[in-house]
Design an enzyme around this catalytic site. Structure first.
Site, PDB file in Angstrom:
ATOM      1  CB  CYS A 175       5.348   4.745   0.425  1.00 39.00           C
ATOM      2  SG  CYS A 175       5.269   6.360  -0.839  1.00 39.00           S
ATOM      3  N   GLY A 176       6.279   4.058  -2.974  1.00 40.77           N
ATOM      4  CA  GLY A 176       7.618   4.261  -4.126  1.00 40.77           C
ATOM      5  C   GLY A 176       6.950   5.603  -4.466  1.00 40.77           C
TER       6      GLY A 176
END
Length: 260
Positions: free
Chosen positions: A96-97
């Site tokens: 996840c960014g």
């Protein structure tokens, strides 16, 4: 630092904590592959809005610690003051960014709207991009466990590739490498080995790149954001056609059949 190790008869990719600091203050800690860290630092700083151009970084040092790597960015006074006003903390896994953002509003931050144009790429450019990208993935060949992102230029093919355990890290590495080389992101497209999540669209828009191509699917939110930001999304591009989900005029479709 090695990019992979042999363990139990397999080549396993290395995964390290990479801290990014600006003028001595930690801005993010990401789990990443340990190669091309300078590219990663420049790209992350650009796509997260810490800087707007390479010259905003006066110096970049890479420090090695027992627990990981530290990319030390020293910004111009103007950029340092601006960053202090909107400091973000991110510390999350490679999947996840958006992990660890202080404010939910930062997850759906305003993006630049890219100018629309016609015929930047041909259908052949897009249709063959994934094959070209696959031929330039040595770490994946060794480990079968990392993502890749490439930069595609019209009629020239995929001219630059970076790999990482995190798809968003690989995209930041390509953006940083292009910026350091003085290559205009508006002149081509990104090709990625993963699905298109909203953070990938955000980074593409922040980099000013008009087209994002993927071998897998986009999320519905990614399509919505791309449409508003003026980014062309082409997905399911595996050498046998592709689907265009937003702003199709940038792709001339006369060369091969394009899935709709």
């Amino acid at each position: 630092m090695e990019t992979f190790r042999h363990m139990a008869g397999h080549c396993l990719p290395e995964e390290v904590a990479v801290a990014l600091t600006c003028n001595g203050t930690t801005q993010a800690v990401m789990m990443a592959s340990p190669q091309d860290v300078k590219d990663f630092a420049y790209g992350f700083a650009l796509t997260e809005g810490f800087i707007s151009q390479v010259s905003d970084i006066e110096r970049l040092d890479i420090a090695t610690h027992e627990t990981g790597l530290e990319a030390q960015l020293w910004l111009t006074p103007e950029k340092s003051q601006a960053l202090d006003a909107r400091r973000r903390h991110m510390a999350g896994p490679v999947g996840c960014g958006l992990c660890g953002i202080d404010s939910l509003s930062e997850a759906m931050r305003p993006l630049p709207v890219l100018p629309l144009s016609r015929g930047l790429l041909t259908a052949k450019d897009v249709g063959t991009a994934s094959v070209q990208l696959r031929a330039q993935q040595p770490l994946h060949d060794a480990t079968r466990a990392v993502h890749a992102v490439g930069f595609l230029l019209p009629s020239k093919g995929v001219v630059l590739v970076r790999e990482d355990i995190g798809r968003h890290n690989a995209l930041d590495k390509v953006i940083g490498a292009l910026a350091r080389a003085g290559i205009d992101t508006r002149s081509g497209a990104f090709i990625i080995t993963s699905r298109i999540s909203v953070d990938m669209v955000q980074k593409t828009a922040m980099a000013g790149c008009p087209v994002l191509i993927a071998v897998s699917a986009p999320t519905a939110l990614a399509v919505d954001v791309a449409d508003k930001a003026g980014v062309t999304l082409a997905a399911f591009a595996r050498g046998q056609g592709f689907d265009v989900f937003s702003h199709p005029l940038r792709i001339e479709t006369g060369d091969i059949d394009v899935a709709r």
